[in-house]
Design an enzyme around this catalytic site. Sequence first.
Site, PDB file in Angstrom:
ATOM      1  N   ASP A 197      -4.784  -2.905  -0.293  1.00 11.43           N
ATOM      2  CA  ASP A 197      -3.809  -3.849   0.235  1.00 11.43           C
ATOM      3  C   ASP A 197      -3.176  -3.261   1.481  1.00 11.43           C
ATOM      4  O   ASP A 197      -3.090  -2.038   1.614  1.00 11.43           O
ATOM      5  CB  ASP A 197      -2.723  -4.172  -0.792  1.00 11.43           C
ATOM      6  CG  ASP A 197      -2.032  -5.489  -0.445  1.00 11.43           C
ATOM      7  OD1 ASP A 197      -2.579  -6.547  -0.798  1.00 11.43           O
ATOM      8  OD2 ASP A 197      -0.979  -5.454   0.225  1.00 11.43           O
TER       9      ASP A 197
ATOM     10  N   ARG B 263      -7.990  -7.441 -13.802  1.00 10.36           N
ATOM     11  CA  ARG B 263      -6.543  -7.555 -13.578  1.00 10.36           C
ATOM     12  C   ARG B 263      -5.757  -7.783 -14.869  1.00 10.36           C
ATOM     13  O   ARG B 263      -4.570  -7.464 -14.935  1.00 10.36           O
ATOM     14  CB  ARG B 263      -6.263  -8.670 -12.568  1.00 10.36           C
ATOM     15  CG  ARG B 263      -6.520  -8.279 -11.139  1.00 10.36           C
ATOM     16  CD  ARG B 263      -5.403  -7.404 -10.564  1.00 10.36           C
ATOM     17  NE  ARG B 263      -4.241  -8.217 -10.233  1.00 10.36           N
ATOM     18  CZ  ARG B 263      -3.076  -8.163 -10.851  1.00 10.36           C
ATOM     19  NH1 ARG B 263      -2.911  -7.333 -11.855  1.00 10.36           N
ATOM     20  NH2 ARG B 263      -2.076  -8.923 -10.472  1.00 10.36           N
TER      21      ARG B 263
ATOM     22  N   ARG C   6      -8.904 -13.294  -7.100  1.00 14.12           N
ATOM     23  CA  ARG C   6      -8.629 -14.025  -8.341  1.00 14.12           C
ATOM     24  C   ARG C   6      -9.543 -15.203  -8.628  1.00 14.12           C
ATOM     25  O   ARG C   6      -9.586 -15.693  -9.740  1.00 14.12           O
ATOM     26  CB  ARG C   6      -7.171 -14.488  -8.345  1.00 14.12           C
ATOM     27  CG  ARG C   6      -6.201 -13.351  -8.562  1.00 14.12           C
ATOM     28  CD  ARG C   6      -4.786 -13.758  -8.247  1.00 14.12           C
ATOM     29  NE  ARG C   6      -4.644 -14.006  -6.822  1.00 14.12           N
ATOM     30  CZ  ARG C   6      -3.505 -14.340  -6.243  1.00 14.12           C
ATOM     31  NH1 ARG C   6      -2.418 -14.499  -6.956  1.00 14.12           N
ATOM     32  NH2 ARG C   6      -3.453 -14.531  -4.938  1.00 14.12           N
TER      33      ARG C   6
ATOM     34  N   TYR D 197       7.149  -7.042   6.846  1.00 17.01           N
ATOM     35  CA  TYR D 197       7.286  -6.926   5.378  1.00 17.01           C
ATOM     36  C   TYR D 197       8.392  -5.937   5.015  1.00 17.01           C
ATOM     37  O   TYR D 197       9.176  -6.147   4.094  1.00 17.01           O
ATOM     38  CB  TYR D 197       5.977  -6.442   4.736  1.00 17.01           C
ATOM     39  CG  TYR D 197       5.050  -7.561   4.300  1.00 17.01           C
ATOM     40  CD1 TYR D 197       5.406  -8.444   3.278  1.00 17.01           C
ATOM     41  CD2 TYR D 197       3.813  -7.743   4.899  1.00 17.01           C
ATOM     42  CE1 TYR D 197       4.556  -9.465   2.875  1.00 17.01           C
ATOM     43  CE2 TYR D 197       2.959  -8.766   4.505  1.00 17.01           C
ATOM     44  CZ  TYR D 197       3.335  -9.620   3.494  1.00 17.01           C
ATOM     45  OH  TYR D 197       2.506 -10.630   3.089  1.00 17.01           O
TER      46      TYR D 197
ATOM     47  N   ARG E  87     -10.574 -11.560   1.471  1.00 13.47           N
ATOM     48  CA  ARG E  87     -10.203 -11.562   0.047  1.00 13.47           C
ATOM     49  C   ARG E  87     -11.373 -11.944  -0.851  1.00 13.47           C
ATOM     50  O   ARG E  87     -11.180 -12.624  -1.858  1.00 13.47           O
ATOM     51  CB  ARG E  87      -9.056 -12.543  -0.222  1.00 13.47           C
ATOM     52  CG  ARG E  87      -7.776 -12.192   0.446  1.00 13.47           C
ATOM     53  CD  ARG E  87      -6.876 -11.415  -0.515  1.00 13.47           C
ATOM     54  NE  ARG E  87      -5.687 -11.012   0.210  1.00 13.47           N
ATOM     55  CZ  ARG E  87      -4.568 -11.729   0.230  1.00 13.47           C
ATOM     56  NH1 ARG E  87      -4.471 -12.814  -0.497  1.00 13.47           N
ATOM     57  NH2 ARG E  87      -3.558 -11.335   0.950  1.00 13.47           N
TER      58      ARG E  87
HETATM   59  O1  CP3 Z   1     -10.653  -9.003   1.284  1.00 11.66           O
HETATM   60  C1  CP3 Z   1     -10.827  -8.322   0.273  1.00 11.66           C
HETATM   61  O2  CP3 Z   1     -11.574  -8.650  -0.682  1.00 11.66           O
HETATM   62  C2  CP3 Z   1     -10.125  -6.973   0.191  1.00 11.66           C
HETATM   63  C3  CP3 Z   1      -8.881  -7.018  -0.444  1.00 11.66           C
HETATM   64  C4  CP3 Z   1      -7.594  -7.397   0.241  1.00 11.66           C
HETATM   65  C5  CP3 Z   1      -6.451  -7.673  -0.535  1.00 11.66           C
HETATM   66  N1  CP3 Z   1      -5.379  -7.746   0.283  1.00 11.66           N
HETATM   67  C6  CP3 Z   1      -6.452  -7.801  -1.993  1.00 11.66           C
HETATM   68  C7  CP3 Z   1      -5.428  -8.643  -2.614  1.00 11.66           C
HETATM   69  C8  CP3 Z   1      -7.207  -7.402   1.578  1.00 11.66           C
HETATM   70  C9  CP3 Z   1      -8.061  -7.250   2.821  1.00 11.66           C
HETATM   71  C10 CP3 Z   1      -5.805  -7.611   1.586  1.00 11.66           C
HETATM   72  C11 CP3 Z   1      -4.988  -7.592   2.806  1.00 11.66           C
HETATM   73  C12 CP3 Z   1      -3.642  -8.171   2.768  1.00 11.66           C
HETATM   74  N2  CP3 Z   1      -2.679  -8.008   1.823  1.00 11.66           N
HETATM   75  C13 CP3 Z   1      -3.105  -8.942   3.817  1.00 11.66           C
HETATM   76  C14 CP3 Z   1      -3.820  -9.273   5.085  1.00 11.66           C
HETATM   77  C15 CP3 Z   1      -4.658 -10.478   4.915  1.00 11.66           C
HETATM   78  C16 CP3 Z   1      -3.891 -11.747   4.899  1.00 11.66           C
HETATM   79  O3  CP3 Z   1      -3.865 -12.370   3.829  1.00 11.66           O
HETATM   80  O4  CP3 Z   1      -3.307 -12.109   5.922  1.00 11.66           O
HETATM   81  C17 CP3 Z   1      -1.804  -9.306   3.440  1.00 11.66           C
HETATM   82  C18 CP3 Z   1      -0.842 -10.165   4.237  1.00 11.66           C
HETATM   83  C19 CP3 Z   1      -1.541  -8.690   2.192  1.00 11.66           C
HETATM   84  C20 CP3 Z   1      -0.295  -8.746   1.407  1.00 11.66           C
HETATM   85  C21 CP3 Z   1      -0.583  -9.488   0.166  1.00 11.66           C
HETATM   86  N3  CP3 Z   1      -1.182  -8.913  -0.929  1.00 11.66           N
HETATM   87  C22 CP3 Z   1      -0.399 -10.870  -0.100  1.00 11.66           C
HETATM   88  C23 CP3 Z   1       0.254 -11.859   0.831  1.00 11.66           C
HETATM   89  C24 CP3 Z   1      -0.906 -11.115  -1.373  1.00 11.66           C
HETATM   90  C25 CP3 Z   1      -1.020 -12.442  -2.074  1.00 11.66           C
HETATM   91  C26 CP3 Z   1       0.026 -12.681  -3.064  1.00 11.66           C
HETATM   92  C27 CP3 Z   1      -0.329 -13.855  -3.950  1.00 11.66           C
HETATM   93  O5  CP3 Z   1       0.157 -13.834  -5.065  1.00 11.66           O
HETATM   94  O6  CP3 Z   1      -1.053 -14.763  -3.514  1.00 11.66           O
HETATM   95  C28 CP3 Z   1      -1.390  -9.895  -1.865  1.00 11.66           C
HETATM   96  C29 CP3 Z   1      -2.006  -9.684  -3.169  1.00 11.66           C
HETATM   97  C30 CP3 Z   1      -3.462  -9.482  -3.165  1.00 11.66           C
HETATM   98  N4  CP3 Z   1      -4.105  -8.630  -2.319  1.00 11.66           N
HETATM   99  C31 CP3 Z   1      -4.390 -10.073  -4.058  1.00 11.66           C
HETATM  100  C32 CP3 Z   1      -5.634  -9.539  -3.726  1.00 11.66           C
HETATM  101  C33 CP3 Z   1      -6.925  -9.794  -4.397  1.00 11.66           C
HETATM  102  C34 CP3 Z   1      -4.073 -11.032  -5.197  1.00 11.66           C
HETATM  103  C35 CP3 Z   1      -3.077 -10.473  -6.120  1.00 11.66           C
HETATM  104  C36 CP3 Z   1      -3.496 -10.206  -7.544  1.00 11.66           C
HETATM  105  O7  CP3 Z   1      -4.631  -9.798  -7.862  1.00 11.66           O
HETATM  106  O8  CP3 Z   1      -2.604 -10.373  -8.373  1.00 11.66           O
END
Ligand code: CP3
Length: 356
Positions: A81, A45, A36, A158, A32
């Site tokens: 994602d 965003r 944020r 999911y 990630r």
């Molecule tokens: O690593 C990177 O920079 C690439 C981007 C990336 C994102 N999601 C961007 C993201 C990657 C590799 C993911 C994978 C992802 N998404 C996973 C596997 C990694 C892990 O965390 O185990 C999972 C489970 C997801 C599903 C998901 N998407 C979750 C649990 C969340 C977080 C929700 C939260 O509010 O905390 C997301 C959202 C997400 N994906 C964000 C980002 C930057 C933040 C949301 C936003 O910008 O509003």
Amino acid sequence: MTQMEFPPLKNDLLLKAAKGESIEQVPVWIMRQAGRYLPEFQEVRSKHDFFSVCQTPALACEVTLQPIKRFDLDASIIFSDILVIPQAMGLTVVMVPGMGPTLPKPLKDPTDLVRLVKPNVEKDLKYVGDAITLTRHKLEGKVPLIGFTGAPWTLMSYMIQGGGSSTMTKARQWLYKYPEDSHKLLQLITNVIIDYLVMQVKAGAQLLQVFESHGDFLNDELFENYSFKYLKEISDKVRQRLKEKNIPEVPMIAFPKGATMNSLEMLAKSKTYEVLGLDWTVDPIEARKRFGPEITLQGNLDPCALYASEQEIIDRTRDMVMKFGKSRYIANLGHGILPDIPITSVAAFIKGIHSV
Ligand code: CP3
């Protein structure tokens, strides 16, 4: 097919470490890393919703490059994602602020499997391939670009649970109540993942990571039947398909977050992935002892350690590298970076790695 022409790669530390070749410095990237905690990400965003950023190659490319411009990282990872696959299979996924990804209409029982469609990955997920190709050009060979996917069990959970959960009981119930339909669903997802990863490599991804983020809900028996089986099929078939298309293979990373030490050992010894990602609960010394010298390990600083002072971050980071050893090692956090981590702490983490 002929491979696309991209600018030559200037920093190959990550690829060398993944393949077990000797390296001058330990490579580091952060799960990630585009996210944020970066004000420039927040800025993007504030104007676009999460999945619009994923679906617009110019925006996905822009945020992928943000951490590369700021820090001395050794890899980029395409901004996307894991839940784009359930979307392509016909389910609605929305990002709810404060709650994370949510599926308003999850799969209730096996009769709901008819709601799933078989996507045409080259068409329906073309936006990811386009973002990868654009980013490969814009990176100008500075660092390699990682492509990724969620693993079948994580995506299945999911799709059934409808969002994050501390127990995943709805999803785990299926494994006991409907084992055959669980395998049917996992196989449908696996087929899509294979097409998706091959498409990403065709588009320019130089390494692939498979996120089994929900490994913590599986005991050894469940892991073997419902996770490992499909992780192996993905690795075998992606390599086979690339070979058939005359596209050079790329190293693959499996990150089974929360899997037991027995499950991790089985995966490591199966030699299906070049790299095994470890979460922060795994002890580096024990990991090296149990998983052997023939696999590259990736990880695993506790993401919360970045709340410590800069000096303590550097000390802990250096200690982690010493414990893993500098060969066959890729430094990372043990899970994604948290949204309120100070930029200076991220810089301290990277400095700590590169100072060993
Ligand atoms: O690593 C990177 O920079 C690439 C981007 C990336 C994102 N999601 C961007 C993201 C990657 C590799 C993911 C994978 C992802 N998404 C996973 C596997 C990694 C892990 O965390 O185990 C999972 C489970 C997801 C599903 C998901 N998407 C979750 C649990 C969340 C977080 C929700 C939260 O509010 O905390 C997301 C959202 C997400 N994906 C964000 C980002 C930057 C933040 C949301 C936003 O910008 O509003």
